[in-house]
Design an enzyme around this catalytic site. Sequence first.
Site, PDB file in Angstrom:
ATOM      1  N   SER A  68      62.693  52.977  41.656  1.00  0.00           N
ATOM      2  CA  SER A  68      61.510  52.314  42.215  1.00  0.00           C
ATOM      3  C   SER A  68      60.404  53.309  42.528  1.00  0.00           C
ATOM      4  O   SER A  68      60.626  54.311  43.209  1.00  0.00           O
ATOM      5  CB  SER A  68      61.888  51.563  43.486  1.00  0.00           C
ATOM      6  OG  SER A  68      62.726  50.476  43.207  1.00  0.00           O
ATOM      7  N   HIS A  95      57.982  49.246  49.106  1.00  0.00           N
ATOM      8  CA  HIS A  95      59.314  49.026  49.675  1.00  0.00           C
ATOM      9  C   HIS A  95      60.132  50.322  49.761  1.00  0.00           C
ATOM     10  O   HIS A  95      61.139  50.363  50.466  1.00  0.00           O
ATOM     11  CB  HIS A  95      60.069  47.957  48.877  1.00  0.00           C
ATOM     12  CG  HIS A  95      60.597  48.408  47.554  1.00  0.00           C
ATOM     13  ND1 HIS A  95      59.968  48.112  46.359  1.00  0.00           N
ATOM     14  CD2 HIS A  95      61.718  49.103  47.218  1.00  0.00           C
ATOM     15  CE1 HIS A  95      60.662  48.616  45.365  1.00  0.00           C
ATOM     16  NE2 HIS A  95      61.727  49.221  45.854  1.00  0.00           N
ATOM     17  N   ASP A 140      53.183  45.669  46.247  1.00  0.00           N
ATOM     18  CA  ASP A 140      54.285  46.615  46.429  1.00  0.00           C
ATOM     19  C   ASP A 140      53.905  48.023  45.978  1.00  0.00           C
ATOM     20  O   ASP A 140      54.685  48.720  45.336  1.00  0.00           O
ATOM     21  CB  ASP A 140      55.534  46.136  45.686  1.00  0.00           C
ATOM     22  CG  ASP A 140      56.797  46.873  46.142  1.00  0.00           C
ATOM     23  OD1 ASP A 140      56.772  47.438  47.257  1.00  0.00           O
ATOM     24  OD2 ASP A 140      57.784  46.907  45.391  1.00  0.00           O
TER      25      ASP A 140
END
Length: 482
Positions: free
Chosen positions: A230, A126, A156
């Site tokens: 992230s 993402h 992911d």
Amino acid sequence: MRYNKSTSLSLLTLVVMLQLVGMSMVFIPNEAFAAVSQNINMVPESFSALADSASPAVVNIRTESTTGEGGRVYQHFFNQPFGQNDPLNEFFENFFNSPHQREYKHRSLGSGFIFDDEGYIVTNNHVVENADEISVKLKDGQEFSAERVGTDPKTDLALLKIKAEGKLPSLELGDSDSLKIGEWVVAIGSPFGLEQTVTAGIVSAKGRVIGAGPYDDFIQTDASINPGNSGGPLLNLKGQVIGINTAIVASGQGIGFAIPANMAKNIINQLKQNGSVTRGWLGVAIQPVSKEMAEYYQLQDNQGALVTDVFPGDPADKAGLKPQDIILTVNGKKVTESRDLSALIADIPVGEKIPIEFMRDGKRKTVTATIAKREETDVSRQGESGKPETALGITVANITDDIARKLGVSSSGGVFISEVVRGSKGDMAGLSPGDIIIEINHKKIIDIKAFQAVIADIDEGNPLQMIVRKRNGTILIVTMTK
């Protein structure tokens, strides 16, 4: 002071007590000091050495993508600032016969880490999804344009590549299975763009399911993780990456989640070699084994994965697995929960033959299945309408190919409930139109005739148990009285 017999006894008692106290003073402090010493050792004196050695391999990732609407934030704050009478709208409609469309540059940021000296970088999908440009910045200030090698949206994960002169600092992937609850971990990343931010905490939980996808198996930590973290590494005190930071609870404080390193290893290697991920497929629909299901099948615990459906022509079908089998081990590895099965099968190379141990009718059996990709199958079996079962207040029918397609099941057995009389025994027990009755009192229900025969053998007033497949795929034990 006068001494008597009573005084002598008192003095003797006092001496004994003092000796006991002395003994306690010898042993108790040692135990206490040992406990204190253990507690002191549990808290690291400093994370400085770990941060110094790991941070050169942690990178800041910035992306730029082009959108036609400017993104949700832009639309919320800037779309039509003059309202419906925006003169620009009128201009575009008059001269181009259509409302104007602007292209907006959307920028985002994240983190990642170099996992080998050739310049391969691990991050979240993402972070780089739909990005037109990806730039990577190292701790020493060097910046590179990154190439997207491959992505895996289901977990992911994404793999990038940069070209740099000489060898780059890198981090080693550790063994996430060996992690213990309460173990110290360190996160390094760029929360809110603040590069090389180091936070520390403990492993709060393992195996968390947060609804992110079919391979949910997250490490939960209270090490501070925020937007921008992230893709960054979650490190153990050895400096090994045991997780890839990927998600936070928006309404929670100190709750973050990381993809386990052991799950990521196979994905990263496949992305590096092929640019994509190929997963093994067994060809079964599964669900957890409930307490009631364990009791029904006389299992000692509710571990394993209950097979709710077997897809014709797929590996499970060819190996001989059937609905209501409970898979216990795959390739020698225990299936504790149903989601374990998906993860285990996914990691097995296509074409490999593996043993599968399962429980059927109270007996342990083993078959060999050849793992493959999922293939679309057609269900072709004709059915016929049934008559209302007045004792239970339900109407059943055989499963035709049309019904099977609508319900997403095979037509290999069971009867379909087409009607349920309101207030009937079936209704009160929780049966609904669309449910499929698979078994009654340990007797398989193949079609209407089998259903009627089993019901006829049960005396009125006697209990019966049905295995029912609900429309959402869940298998339940439904108990009622005829």
